[in-house]
Design a protein around this motif. Structure first.
Motif, PDB file in Angstrom:
ATOM      1  N   GLU B   9      -0.481  -0.911  -6.388  1.00 32.65           N
ATOM      2  CA  GLU B   9      -1.503  -1.551  -5.564  1.00 32.65           C
ATOM      3  C   GLU B   9      -2.389  -2.448  -6.418  1.00 32.65           C
ATOM      4  N   SER B  85       3.098  -7.232   0.411  1.00 30.11           N
ATOM      5  CA  SER B  85       3.763  -6.563  -0.706  1.00 30.11           C
ATOM      6  C   SER B  85       4.571  -7.590  -1.481  1.00 30.11           C
ATOM      7  N   THR B 103       4.453  -4.118  -5.113  1.00 28.76           N
ATOM      8  CA  THR B 103       3.005  -4.080  -5.333  1.00 28.76           C
ATOM      9  C   THR B 103       2.322  -4.504  -4.044  1.00 28.76           C
ATOM     10  N   SER B 104       1.484  -3.648  -3.506  1.00 24.56           N
ATOM     11  CA  SER B 104       0.745  -3.969  -2.303  1.00 24.56           C
ATOM     12  C   SER B 104      -0.542  -4.695  -2.697  1.00 24.56           C
TER      13      SER B 104
END
Lengths: 111, 109
Positions: B9, B85, B103-104
């Protein structure tokens, strides 16, 4: 342009049932791929094809079969569905520059 | 086998710059790609690096260092619509593509 089309978009199966997901592309690409996407797992490669009549295994091929009888079509089969195969399935084709074009996904639930 | 690591994240402010890193281990490395995926949607291509260096496409840039097995995606002038994402993917022998877990990115006002 249609690009990459997947059918069906949604499906619910009972454990043990079989089904086939169809992917069609109209870009004359040689390479095609099937991925599954689960929460937190990213996209995992199931099978791929580098041309008509050819298929190869990816990371997670068990429980799936594929066929590429025509260049534009790539079929993903589940012979005996299991709850662990509940997922979103994406088909993709690859351009000569290395770019992957994805379909809109097929959401499969196995009860 | 292949393995890719990227942060799970990232949060950044609208208008700012954010960098998403990706490290990989693979034999037969051919290139590194980046894809964007909005919730419920199909992944869409952003960039591809086969050689070391920086590739720029509008607000997005991607970098690759083959000797360090490392790359990153740089997003400039962040907009709310960039919340999505982002996946790095390694190309293995040019035929197979293996993706990271994503990866958000959340862009906040």
């Amino acid at each position: 342009n249609a690009g990459v089309t997947q059918t069906p978009k949604f499906r619910v199966l009972k454990t043990g049932q079989s089904m086939t997901l169809l992917c069609a592309q109209d870009m004359n690409h040689e390479y095609m791929y099937w991925y599954r996407q689960d929460p937190g797992m990213g996209l995992r490669l199931i099978h791929y094809s580098v041309g008509e009549g050819t298929t190869a295994k990816g990371e997670v091929p068990d429980g799936y079969n594929v066929s590429r009888l025509k260049k534009q079509n790539f079929l993903l089969g589940l012979e005996s569905a299991a709850p662990s195969q509940t997922s979103v399935y994406f088909c993709a084709s690859r351009s000569y520059t290395g770019e992957l074009f994805f379909g809109e996904g097929s959401r499969l639930t196995v009860l | 086998g292949q393995s890719l690591e990227q942060p799970s994240e990232v949060t950044a402010v609208e208008g700012a710059i954010v960098q998403i890193n990706c490290t990989y281990q693979t034999s037969g490395f051919y290139g590194l790609s980046w894809y964007q995926q909005h919730d419920g949607g199909a992944p869409t291509f952003l960039s591809y690096n086969a050689l070391d260096g920086l590739e720029e496409t509008g607000r997005f840039s991607s970098f690759l260092s083959r000797s360090d097995s490392y790359g990153y995606l740089l997003l400039q002038e962040l907009q709310m619509k960039d919340s999505a994402s982002y996946f790095c993917a390694v190309s293995f022998t040019g035929n197979q593509f293996y993706f990271g877990t994503g990866t958000s990115l959340t862009v906040i006002p």
